[in-house]
Design an enzyme around this catalytic site. Structure first.
Site, short mmCIF file in Angstrom:
data_model
loop_
_atom_site.label_atom_id
_atom_site.label_comp_id
_atom_site.label_asym_id
_atom_site.label_seq_id
_atom_site.Cartn_x
_atom_site.Cartn_y
_atom_site.Cartn_z
CG MET A 1 -51.17 51.12 80.42
SD MET A 1 -50.03 52.39 80.99
CE MET A 1 -50.89 53.02 82.43
CD GLN B 1 -80.31 30.27 80.11
OE1 GLN B 1 -81.05 30.46 81.08
NE2 GLN B 1 -80.10 31.18 79.18
CE LYS C 1 -87.80 27.95 87.20
NZ LYS C 1 -87.95 28.03 85.73
C1 LIG Z 1 -60.63 43.67 80.23
C2 LIG Z 1 -59.25 44.11 79.93
N1 LIG Z 1 -58.69 43.83 78.73
C3 LIG Z 1 -57.43 44.26 78.45
C4 LIG Z 1 -56.71 44.94 79.38
C5 LIG Z 1 -55.28 45.40 79.06
N2 LIG Z 1 -55.23 46.88 79.03
C6 LIG Z 1 -54.79 47.59 80.10
S1 LIG Z 1 -54.92 49.24 79.86
C7 LIG Z 1 -55.53 49.01 78.31
C8 LIG Z 1 -55.87 50.18 77.45
C9 LIG Z 1 -57.06 50.91 77.94
O1 LIG Z 1 -57.48 51.79 76.93
P1 LIG Z 1 -58.35 53.04 77.26
O2 LIG Z 1 -59.57 52.65 78.00
O3 LIG Z 1 -58.57 53.83 76.01
O4 LIG Z 1 -57.44 53.85 78.31
P2 LIG Z 1 -56.11 54.70 78.06
O5 LIG Z 1 -54.97 53.84 78.48
O6 LIG Z 1 -56.06 55.06 76.61
O7 LIG Z 1 -56.26 55.86 78.95
C10 LIG Z 1 -55.62 47.66 78.00
C11 LIG Z 1 -56.09 47.13 76.71
C12 LIG Z 1 -57.32 45.19 80.63
N3 LIG Z 1 -56.69 45.82 81.62
N4 LIG Z 1 -58.59 44.79 80.87
#
Ligand SMILES: Cc1ncc(C[n+]2csc(CCOP(=O)(O)OP(=O)(O)O)c2C)c(N)n1
Ligand SMILES: [Mg+2]
Lengths: 183, 577
Positions: free
Chosen positions: B481, B110, B159
């Site tokens: 999005m 670790q 540690k």
């Molecule tokens: C950790 C992470 N992975 C990928 C993304 C790219 N990303 C931006 S918005 C989104 C969709 C988010 O989906 P959801 O939580 O269902 O929200 P919605 O847009 O549907 O309201 C993604 C995959 C990100 N911002 N953060």
């Protein structure tokens, strides 16, 4: 933070697209990694780097030659200044500083042409460090431009190995004493 | 005393009342003196949760958030929150365990190079090598995290220097009373002459806009901003990081600018002849295509971080200093120049602004009978059925933009979100941290179905540690999005964005996590479900709102386009601009 040069500060481009930064840092483990990491992360390019402790052993002095095309110098300086271990930064104006670099070079030198190499060594006030049956190792300390010239002149003979330190620099000293009556 | 005891004592001395963490081998010796400490520890289910909780706590209280985790995988798990806090200038102190000093560099169990990995995502970090250094390093770490431009500081502790069984842990306690940081001198006061020049520009401007960012909240400068706006009568845009830093209900508030900002905020900045940027950093999500951003505007830029000045846009007057301090100086200078009397007649500009507001308000089409809920409708209902000072934490995606658009932020420190990094999964742990810091407030997390699945396990932490947060889950079955971008910019070719409609069963999942679970499918059910959720105070609540899948966020400035080409809601597209 410390006053830092900005915009069209002196020191720009005096050395063929490079600027020299003198960076005082705390002499602590990992500080060089922080500086190097910052350059990599922000897309700035290091041409050469020389590091050594200052007279006050708590601090080190980095002399960094930075390619100016890669990044606005103002950003480089300000981002460097944000590192907690960076104490101050000076952007050196080549006209107002004394610059030195050390080069060690091994050059082909058959006994028949040793004399020609020695001529160059004499002209440049270089030093012979070691001699082999068909090679010579010489060193030169001088301004980076002079070191360039020496290297150029040795090249036709065949350079087997060359190591340059990267330049170090200090600001030139005042030539007149300050006026004691000045405010 | 030993190093472990010293660490706890040092944290207590910094005023820490709560920390978030999870123990393991390398940090074990510190979890023993923790039992005797006055500091409350919240046991998380994943170290990312600990980091975001610490962020949420810092967002809501202004005090530094503290997290403590072990070495190796725990340290890597907390890298995301560190980066998030670095991007959004959140003060954090994160303590990580490390393998014994002599084992560093040997690929011990670790072991990972935690300071190396986190160098790029912390304001500063430390690898402590001697027990005797602990009090000073902790004192310095809090100083660095909370002063200047705030940010995360990580302290990595081998540690052996905290383990009482190891002689290297022995030390004499001392209370540090100063900092030996010769390279760290944050500057607070702005240059008086520059402040005068700024005031002069303000008095000359015909179409000025106050462009306000997270620096307002960081400097606790909301009151000063209000004073500046009211003295000059200049309109205010509040970036995603400054929602709540100026009241949305104030007649001078234009709301959020940028990619999904409202038409008036975006356009007022585009047409302005002066932008007064206060603790804002000309982020690409605000400026759109930088070369065409606010082309007519002179710029006054105030920031505590001099590296922000001139980084993106050259300023006509650049002032390094604490936002609040500089605004107060600016107000004084403006008063000396004649106060509101010295402001030019801007009635024409004001009427252009109100014209845009009338023609291009935020809008959406209400759902028809057979359709699922409109997320915007849910957010309006939530806004109207919760106390005015409710703290809202958001995930990242469409739901985040709708929350910022439709909420009415009238109090500072009520909006907790991941701006710079855009970290999915932020909202639930951040809401827990906010509730920990402000137990007196109602705390709602607005989350997406994608985000929820990234950090839902922290609802167990909320349930077992007594943080009755509420989650509004905007379930649109999609990574919405990303789906919107594929619809608009990839010719409706949908690639890996469908999350499915019925799996998981969020209501059951919520109940299994120790929460109340509610499901809402029709508009009439929305308000009663929110009322029911507001009443539940003995455990967290998850309300799943089953929403339309195809809804898009408007207005929108497509990435890389000019802010002059903002795409408005379909119903407004034939209106004169
Ligand atoms: C950790 C992470 N992975 C990928 C993304 C790219 N990303 C931006 S918005 C989104 C969709 C988010 O989906 P959801 O939580 O269902 O929200 P919605 O847009 O549907 O309201 C993604 C995959 C990100 N911002 N953060
Ligand atoms: Mg979704």
């Amino acid at each position: 933070m410390n006053p830092v040069p900005t915009g069209s500060a002196p020191g720009r481009g005096g050395d063929g697209g490079t600027t020299t930064l003198v960076v005082h840092v705390e002499n602590k483990a990992g500080v060089l990694a922080r500086v190097a990491g910052l350059f990599a992360r922000r897309g700035f390019n290091i041409e050469s780097l020389a590091v050594a402790p200052t007279a006050d052993g708590r601090f080190s002095r980095l002399t960094i030659v930075v390619g100016v095309d890669a990044a606005p110098m103002e950003q480089v300086v300000k981002q460097l200044d944000k590192l907690v271990n960076v104490v101050d930064i000076e952007e050196l104006n080549p006209a107002a500083s004394v610059e030195r670099e050390l080069m060690m070079v091994t050059v082909r030198a058959d006994p028949s042409i040793r004399g020609q190499i020695l001529d160059l060594v004499r002209i440049f006030q270089a030093t012979v460090l070691n001699v082999g049956y068909d090679e010579m190792m010489v060193s030169l300390t001088g301004s980076p431009g002079r070191v360039d010239d020496f290297e150029e002149l040795l090249r036709p003979y065949g350079i087997a190995d060359v190591q340059r330190t990267g330049k170090v620099a200090l600001s030139k000293l005042a030539k007149t004493a300050p006026d004691p009556l000045a405010p | 005393m030993n190093g472990g005891q010293a660490l706890m004592k040092a944290l207590e001395n910094e005023g820490v009342d709560i920390m978030f963490g999870l123990p393991g081998g390398a940090i074990l010796p510190v979890y023993d003196p923790l039992i005797d400490s006055s500091i409350r520890h919240v046991l998380v289910r994943h170290e990312q949760g600990a980091g975001h909780m610490a962020e949420g706590y810092a967002h809501a209280t202004g005090r530094p958030g503290v997290a403590m985790v072990t070495s190796g995988p725990a340290a890597t798990n907390i890298v995301t929150p560190l980066c998030d806090a670095y991007m959004d200038s959140i003060p954090l102190v994160v303590v990580t365990g490390q393998v014994p000093y002599a084992a560093i560099g040997t690929d011990a169990f670790q072991e990972c190079d935690t300071t190396g990995i986190t160098m790029a995502v912390t304001k500063h970090n430390y690898l402590v090598t001697e027990a005797a250094d602990i009090p000073q390093v902790i004192h310095d770490a809090f100083h660095i995290a909370t002063t200047g431009r705030p940010g995360p500081v990580l302290v990595d502790i081998p540690k052996d220097i905290v383990d009482p069984k190891n002689p290297r842990s022995a030390m004499e306690w001392y209370t540090p009373d100063s900092h030996d940081l010769p390279g760290y001198r944050p500057n607070v006061a702005g240059d008086a002459e520059l402040v005068r020049q700024a005031a002069k520009l303000i008095c000359e401007a015909e179409r000025p806009v106050l462009y306000t960012g997270g620096g307002i909240l960081k400097s606790r400068g909301a009151k000063a901003l209000l004073e500046l706006a009211e003295l000059t009568g200049i309109h205010v845009v509040t970036t995603l990081m400054n929602r709540g830093g100026f009241p949305d209900d104030h007649p001078l508030c234009l709301g959020m600018p940028g990619m999904h900002g409202n038409y008036t905020a975006v356009t007022a900045m585009q047409e302005a002849d002066l932008l007064v940027a206060l603790g804002a950093r000309f982020d690409d999500r605000v400026t759109g295509k930088v070369g065409e951003f606010a082309p007519l505007a002179k710029i006054i830029h105030v920031d505590i971080d001099s590296a922000e000045l001139g980084k993106v846009r050259r300023a006509d007057v650049a002032i390094q200093g604490d936002c609040r301090a500089v605004i107060e100086d600016l107000v004084r200078a403006l008063r000396e120049m004649g106060g509101s009397e010295a402001q030019p007649d801007r009635s024409q500009w004001r009427s252009r602004i109100s014209g845009w507001q009338e023609r291009f308000p935020l809008t959406y089409e209400q759902s028809r009978n057979d359709e699922l809920l409109k997320p915007q409708f849910v957010l309006e209902q939530l806004r109207d059925s919760t106390p005015d000072d409710t703290i809202v934490a958001s995930g990242v995606g469409q739901h985040q933009m709708w929350t910022s658009q439709y909420w009415k932020f009238n109090h500072p420190y009520t909006w907790v979100n991941s701006g710079g990094l855009g970290t999915m999964g932020f909202s639930i742990p951040a809401a827990i941290g906010a509730k920990a810091g402000r137990p007196d407030r109602m705390v709602w997390a607005v989350d997406g179905d994608g985000c929820f699945q990234m950090t839902a396990q922290e609802l167990v932490t909320a349930a077992t540690e007594g943080f009755p947060i509420k989650v509004a889950l905007i379930n649109n079955s999609y990574l919405g999005m990303v789906r919107q971008w594929q619809e608009m910019f990839y010719a409706e070719r949908y690639s890996e964005v469908y999350l499915t409609r019925n799996v998981p069963d969020y209501k059951l999942w919520a109940e299994a996590l120790g929460c109340a679970g509610l499901r809402v499918e029709s508009p009439e059910e929305v308000a009663p479900a929110i009322a029911r959720a507001n009443e539940i105070d003995d455990r967290p609540v998850v309300v799943e709102f089953r929403c339309e899948a195809g809804e898009n966020v408007f207005p929108m400035v497509p990435a890389g386009m000019s802010n002059s080409d903002v795409v408005v809601d379909p119903s407004q597209r034939d209106r004169p601009r």
